[in-house]
Design a protein around this motif. Structure first.
Motif, PDB file in Angstrom:
ATOM      1  N   ASN A   1       0.840  -1.183   0.000  1.00 21.90           N
ATOM      2  CA  ASN A   1       0.000   0.000   0.000  1.00 21.90           C
ATOM      3  C   ASN A   1       0.877   1.235   0.000  1.00 21.90           C
ATOM      4  O   ASN A   1       1.835   1.327   0.768  1.00 21.90           O
ATOM      5  CB  ASN A   1      -0.919  -0.020   1.222  1.00 21.90           C
ATOM      6  CG  ASN A   1      -1.991   1.041   1.138  1.00 21.90           C
ATOM      7  OD1 ASN A   1      -1.686   2.234   1.073  1.00 21.90           O
ATOM      8  ND2 ASN A   1      -3.238   0.608   1.141  1.00 21.90           N
TER       9      ASN A   1
ATOM     10  N   THR B   1       1.218   2.927   3.345  1.00 21.52           N
ATOM     11  CA  THR B   1       2.105   2.227   4.277  1.00 21.52           C
ATOM     12  C   THR B   1       3.557   2.578   4.023  1.00 21.52           C
ATOM     13  O   THR B   1       4.343   2.785   4.954  1.00 21.52           O
ATOM     14  CB  THR B   1       1.904   0.706   4.153  1.00 21.52           C
ATOM     15  OG1 THR B   1       0.540   0.380   4.386  1.00 21.52           O
ATOM     16  CG2 THR B   1       2.775  -0.035   5.156  1.00 21.52           C
TER      17      THR B   1
ATOM     18  N   ALA C   1      -6.054   2.443   5.709  1.00 26.88           N
ATOM     19  CA  ALA C   1      -4.658   2.882   5.609  1.00 26.88           C
ATOM     20  C   ALA C   1      -4.462   4.251   6.228  1.00 26.88           C
ATOM     21  O   ALA C   1      -3.355   4.587   6.678  1.00 26.88           O
ATOM     22  CB  ALA C   1      -4.218   2.892   4.147  1.00 26.88           C
TER      23      ALA C   1
ATOM     24  N   ASP D   1      -2.987   4.558   9.785  1.00 24.96           N
ATOM     25  CA  ASP D   1      -1.534   4.661   9.954  1.00 24.96           C
ATOM     26  C   ASP D   1      -1.084   6.111   9.946  1.00 24.96           C
ATOM     27  O   ASP D   1      -0.196   6.507  10.712  1.00 24.96           O
ATOM     28  CB  ASP D   1      -0.813   3.897   8.840  1.00 24.96           C
ATOM     29  CG  ASP D   1      -1.056   2.400   8.919  1.00 24.96           C
ATOM     30  OD1 ASP D   1      -1.363   1.925  10.029  1.00 24.96           O
ATOM     31  OD2 ASP D   1      -0.950   1.719   7.885  1.00 24.96           O
TER      32      ASP D   1
END
Length: 297
Positions: A69, A72, A158, A161
């Motif tokens: 990703n 990430t 996501a 994060d």
């Protein structure tokens, strides 16, 4: 004869508490206005955003057979970037908090007012943390959204994060803001305080890790590597921040086992790692208050 006593005024404590809260909010609002007008802080915020966007462009490049990703990748890269930039921005905010007041001759007026030194420091702390939070949210928030949409979007999880990175970066910055107060309250010249701030940043971010690396090379299988190194790694707030974020993301998806090695090498794991920067912030605020009590109006 019955003695006449003076009963405590039930409204005295709330009034005093209201005065303290008013003093904290007033000082915090003043520091926010000063911080937002400070060109160094604006420049640092722009640098933070530019570096973050550069990492977004690098992280969104094709990764070959490794399906990762984009968010990430960016969060992992920003975790390393934050270790260097966030403490530096925090120290730029706080190094002249007390020494600058002494240079300008305004500290005497502040200390002459019915506001305690602890209240003054707490108000400055809240104001500086707010300014830092604005810079981090803008820089990393925009970078995270750009990475999210550049990767095609869809996976909203996501962004968790990114939110975790922003929150932990603010905690790291708050720690070094409080540490900067110690340097600022210990000297009377702004230039000396700036030199101390640079020395603190250099030691905490660069020299400390070099010393740990030297210890590992000297004792790869000895007591230092097995016992002392894990605790010394967590003890440094910058390293604790990096450990927390690297262990929180999926390191295996990055094609690296760095996060797994770090997690197994440290005595704390998960959110408990962030105890280190929080404890440093509380200790630094207490020490800076003690040092400030030595300053006479």
């Amino acid at each position: 004869m019955r003695s006449i006593g003076i009963s405590p005024n039930p409204t005295l404590a709330p009034t005093r508490e209201c005065c303290v809260m008013h003093g904290i909010s007033t000082i915090a609002a003043t520091e926010i206005r000063i911080g937002l007008r400070n060109r160094w802080i604006i420049l640092s915020s722009l640098i933070l955003l530019v570096f973050a966007l550069i990492l977004v462009l690098i992280g969104s490049a094709p990764t070959g057979e490794i399906k990762t990703n984009a968010v990430t990748v960016v969060v992992a890269s920003l975790s390393t970037l934050s270790v260097y930039l966030v403490p530096l921005i925090a120290l730029l905010l706080s190094f002249d908090a007390i020494a600058g007041e002494i240079d300008r001759g305004t500290l005497q007026l502040v200390l002459a007012s019915p506001v305690s030194r602890g209240t003054v420091l707490l108000g400055k702390f809240i104001g500086h943390v707010t300014v830092l939070s604005i810079a981090v949210v803008i820089g990393y928030g925009i970078a995270g959204l750009v990475a999210f949409y550049a990767g095609g979007g869809g996976d909203w999880s996501a962004l968790v994060d990114v939110a975790r990175l922003i929150a932990s970066s603010i905690v790291l910055g708050a720690t070094f803001i409080a540490i900067g107060y110690i340097a600022s309250a210990s000297v009377r010249q702004t230039g000396t305080a700036a030199a101390l701030a640079v020395a603190i940043w250099l030691f905490a971010v660069v020299l400390y890790d070099l010393a740990l690396l030297g210890g590992l090379l000297a004792s790869q299988d000895g007591v230092f590597a097995r016992t002392l190194f894990p605790w010394l790694l967590v003890l440094n707030p910058a390293d604790a921040f990096r450990l927390y974020n690297m262990n929180a993301i999926d390191a295996a998806a990055m094609g690296s086992n760095l996060g797994g090695d770090m997690g197994s090498a440290t005595p704390l794991s998960g959110l408990a790692v962030m105890i280190s920067p929080v404890a440093w912030a509380m200790l630094a605020l207490g020490l800076s208050t003690m040092v400030m009590h030595r300053i006479r109006p």
